[in-house]
Motif scaffolding. Structure first.
Motif, PDB file in Angstrom:
ATOM      1  N   LEU A  75     -21.506  20.963  -1.498  1.00 25.92           N
ATOM      2  CA  LEU A  75     -20.558  21.592  -0.580  1.00 25.92           C
ATOM      3  C   LEU A  75     -21.046  21.579   0.854  1.00 25.92           C
ATOM      4  O   LEU A  75     -20.246  21.578   1.785  1.00 25.92           O
ATOM      5  CB  LEU A  75     -20.296  23.036  -1.034  1.00 25.92           C
ATOM      6  N   ARG A  76     -22.368  21.549   1.041  1.00 29.41           N
ATOM      7  CA  ARG A  76     -22.910  21.546   2.402  1.00 29.41           C
ATOM      8  C   ARG A  76     -22.433  20.313   3.159  1.00 29.41           C
ATOM      9  O   ARG A  76     -22.051  20.408   4.338  1.00 29.41           O
ATOM     10  CB  ARG A  76     -24.432  21.594   2.357  1.00 29.41           C
ATOM     11  N   ALA A  77     -22.426  19.160   2.492  1.00 30.27           N
ATOM     12  CA  ALA A  77     -21.974  17.930   3.148  1.00 30.27           C
ATOM     13  C   ALA A  77     -20.496  18.031   3.516  1.00 30.27           C
ATOM     14  O   ALA A  77     -20.071  17.580   4.592  1.00 30.27           O
ATOM     15  CB  ALA A  77     -22.213  16.731   2.239  1.00 30.27           C
ATOM     16  N   TRP A  78     -19.703  18.634   2.633  1.00 29.18           N
ATOM     17  CA  TRP A  78     -18.277  18.779   2.937  1.00 29.18           C
ATOM     18  C   TRP A  78     -18.056  19.768   4.080  1.00 29.18           C
ATOM     19  O   TRP A  78     -17.145  19.588   4.895  1.00 29.18           O
ATOM     20  CB  TRP A  78     -17.523  19.238   1.690  1.00 29.18           C
ATOM     21  N   ARG A  79     -18.868  20.820   4.146  1.00 28.22           N
ATOM     22  CA  ARG A  79     -18.739  21.759   5.265  1.00 28.22           C
ATOM     23  C   ARG A  79     -19.069  21.065   6.590  1.00 28.22           C
ATOM     24  O   ARG A  79     -18.429  21.327   7.615  1.00 28.22           O
ATOM     25  CB  ARG A  79     -19.666  22.960   5.048  1.00 28.22           C
ATOM     26  N   GLN A  80     -20.072  20.213   6.563  1.00 30.62           N
ATOM     27  CA  GLN A  80     -20.433  19.478   7.769  1.00 30.62           C
ATOM     28  C   GLN A  80     -19.313  18.517   8.175  1.00 30.62           C
ATOM     29  O   GLN A  80     -18.998  18.375   9.357  1.00 30.62           O
ATOM     30  CB  GLN A  80     -21.749  18.729   7.546  1.00 30.62           C
ATOM     31  N   PHE A  81     -18.685  17.900   7.193  1.00 33.45           N
ATOM     32  CA  PHE A  81     -17.550  17.012   7.475  1.00 33.45           C
ATOM     33  C   PHE A  81     -16.413  17.786   8.145  1.00 33.45           C
ATOM     34  O   PHE A  81     -15.840  17.339   9.150  1.00 33.45           O
ATOM     35  CB  PHE A  81     -17.061  16.374   6.170  1.00 33.45           C
ATOM     36  N   VAL A  82     -16.088  18.961   7.625  1.00 32.58           N
ATOM     37  CA  VAL A  82     -14.996  19.760   8.192  1.00 32.58           C
ATOM     38  C   VAL A  82     -15.350  20.202   9.612  1.00 32.58           C
ATOM     39  O   VAL A  82     -14.496  20.176  10.514  1.00 32.58           O
ATOM     40  CB  VAL A  82     -14.681  20.979   7.295  1.00 32.58           C
ATOM     41  N   ALA A  83     -16.583  20.605   9.813  1.00 32.81           N
ATOM     42  CA  ALA A  83     -16.992  21.055  11.155  1.00 32.81           C
ATOM     43  C   ALA A  83     -16.840  19.935  12.172  1.00 32.81           C
ATOM     44  O   ALA A  83     -16.305  20.140  13.280  1.00 32.81           O
ATOM     45  CB  ALA A  83     -18.435  21.562  11.119  1.00 32.81           C
ATOM     46  N   VAL A  84     -17.282  18.745  11.819  1.00 28.45           N
ATOM     47  CA  VAL A  84     -17.157  17.616  12.749  1.00 28.45           C
ATOM     48  C   VAL A  84     -15.691  17.245  12.930  1.00 28.45           C
ATOM     49  O   VAL A  84     -15.237  16.946  14.042  1.00 28.45           O
ATOM     50  CB  VAL A  84     -17.975  16.408  12.246  1.00 28.45           C
ATOM     51  N   ALA A  85     -14.914  17.285  11.845  1.00 27.26           N
ATOM     52  CA  ALA A  85     -13.493  16.925  11.930  1.00 27.26           C
ATOM     53  C   ALA A  85     -12.733  17.891  12.810  1.00 27.26           C
ATOM     54  O   ALA A  85     -11.787  17.489  13.514  1.00 27.26           O
ATOM     55  CB  ALA A  85     -12.890  16.906  10.521  1.00 27.26           C
ATOM     56  N   GLU A  86     -13.097  19.160  12.796  1.00 24.46           N
ATOM     57  CA  GLU A  86     -12.382  20.156  13.591  1.00 24.46           C
ATOM     58  C   GLU A  86     -12.867  20.183  15.044  1.00 24.46           C
ATOM     59  O   GLU A  86     -12.077  20.440  15.956  1.00 24.46           O
ATOM     60  CB  GLU A  86     -12.519  21.534  12.938  1.00 24.46           C
ATOM     61  N   GLU A  87     -14.159  19.933  15.255  1.00 23.36           N
ATOM     62  CA  GLU A  87     -14.691  19.954  16.618  1.00 23.36           C
ATOM     63  C   GLU A  87     -14.550  18.600  17.318  1.00 23.36           C
ATOM     64  O   GLU A  87     -14.481  18.533  18.550  1.00 23.36           O
ATOM     65  CB  GLU A  87     -16.173  20.342  16.597  1.00 23.36           C
ATOM     66  N   LEU A  88     -14.521  17.526  16.490  1.00 20.52           N
ATOM     67  CA  LEU A  88     -14.511  16.148  17.023  1.00 20.52           C
ATOM     68  C   LEU A  88     -15.636  15.939  18.043  1.00 20.52           C
ATOM     69  O   LEU A  88     -15.472  15.262  19.074  1.00 20.52           O
ATOM     70  CB  LEU A  88     -13.142  15.805  17.639  1.00 20.52           C
TER      71      LEU A  88
END
Length: 319
Positions: free
Chosen positions: A8-21
């Motif tokens: 889940l940590r990798a998915w959280r990092q993906f969401v953070a980058v996707a939302e912050e761009l």
């Protein structure tokens, strides 16, 4: 890294980058430095075999694959966050499933009210209802197909080997064809009733109640004249309507308003039929039963609910 083992940590990092761009802002949001985030996204893309972000010196943008994946990942993380609370709710019996067998007489009044109220109290506990006679319920218990059952029996004669909660007692009443001469008599004589053909359920369905009815005849020196056997109470009443015979049925069955049938209660029998020396008209009882020690918190909650709502509720007048 196997796709199935992406944490889940990798998915959280993906969401953070996707939302912050922006990798730097995503790292700050995650309370991390930027290099581990950049490496984690690169590893995630390698594992999936797709590019999730277009990167240039000036901008970071989601690729079509990344855009398509983002809603599912958000849902995944939300579900994961809800798991601890859901686990606690399941352990408390607030989430789960209870499979309940029930006899038709309970379905006239008690069960619909219980289901309605229990759904309000425990909306995430699914009640699966299966109408079945007592013998079929016992077989279902043996196969592990139901968690609890609502069974009809003579007072105090619930099937052994199961935990039991008595929920109601009621008298048996006499069902007569509407056109039968006894249906128009002001005061019934028990002797006249016992001479009529009897419509009754097979003994295997409810042995204790079947025996109690036969005992009534034997105590009066009579042998029942069997008109017809039938499994369901509604069928028994329909047969009475057709003139096949008379039947002793639980008082709750009177709510099944079948044209051509008249119900007569104990007080409508002539006083001589109710003297101490006369045979006593039998009654019946309904119990909630379940396997002793069953490890199902949702079942425990339903039993507690029925104990509060059902047991000790208004008892019908005894015969």
């Amino acid at each position: 890294m196997n796709e199935a083992l992406i944490d889940l940590r990798a998915w959280r990092q993906f969401v953070a980058v996707a939302e912050e761009l922006h990798f730097g802002r995503a790292a700050q949001r995650l309370h991390m430095t930027q290099p581990p985030v950049t490496q984690a996204i690169a590893q995630l893309e390698k594992t999936l075999g797709v590019v999730l972000f277009d990167r240039t010196r000036r901008r970071v943008a989601l690729t079509p694959a990344g855009e398509a994946l983002l809603p599912d990942v958000r849902e995944l993380l939300a579900r994961a966050a809800a798991l601890p609370a859901r686990a606690r709710a399941a352990a408390a019996g607030q989430v789960g499933r209870v499979r309940i067998g029930f006899v038709s007489t309970v379905g006239f009044e008690q069960l619909p009210a219980w289901v309605r109220e229990f759904r309000v109290l425990c909306p995430e506990v699914a009640l699966e209802l299966v109408e079945a006679t007592g013998d079929v319920q016992l077989e279902a218990f043996a196969r592990g197909e139901i968690d609890a059952g609502l069974m009809l029996h003579s007072p105090g004669a619930a099937p052994p080997g199961l935990a039991r909660l008595a929920v109601s007692q009621e008298p048996l009443v006499l069902a007569l064809p509407e056109r039968h001469p006894l249906a128009r008599t002001d005061r019934l004589l028990l002797a006249d009733v016992l001479a009529e053909p009897l419509v009754i359920f097979p003994r295997r369905i409810v042995p204790s109640l079947h025996d109690a009815i036969f005992d009534l005849y034997h105590a009066a020196g009579r042998t029942p004249q069997l008109g017809q056997e039938a499994i369901q109470m509604q069928t028994i009443v329909n047969l009475v309507s057709g003139g096949i015979g008379v039947a002793w049925v639980p008082e709750s069955v009177t709510q099944f308003r079948r044209a051509g049938v008249v119900y007569r209660r104990a007080e409508e029998f002539a006083p001589a039929a109710r003297r101490r020396s006369a045979p006593e008209l039998p009654g019946c009882e309904t119990s909630l039963v379940w396997p002793e020690g069953a490890a199902n918190p949702a079942l425990e909650r339903f039993v507690a609910f029925v104990r509060e709502r059902g047991a000790g509720s208004k008892r019908r007048d005894e015969v």
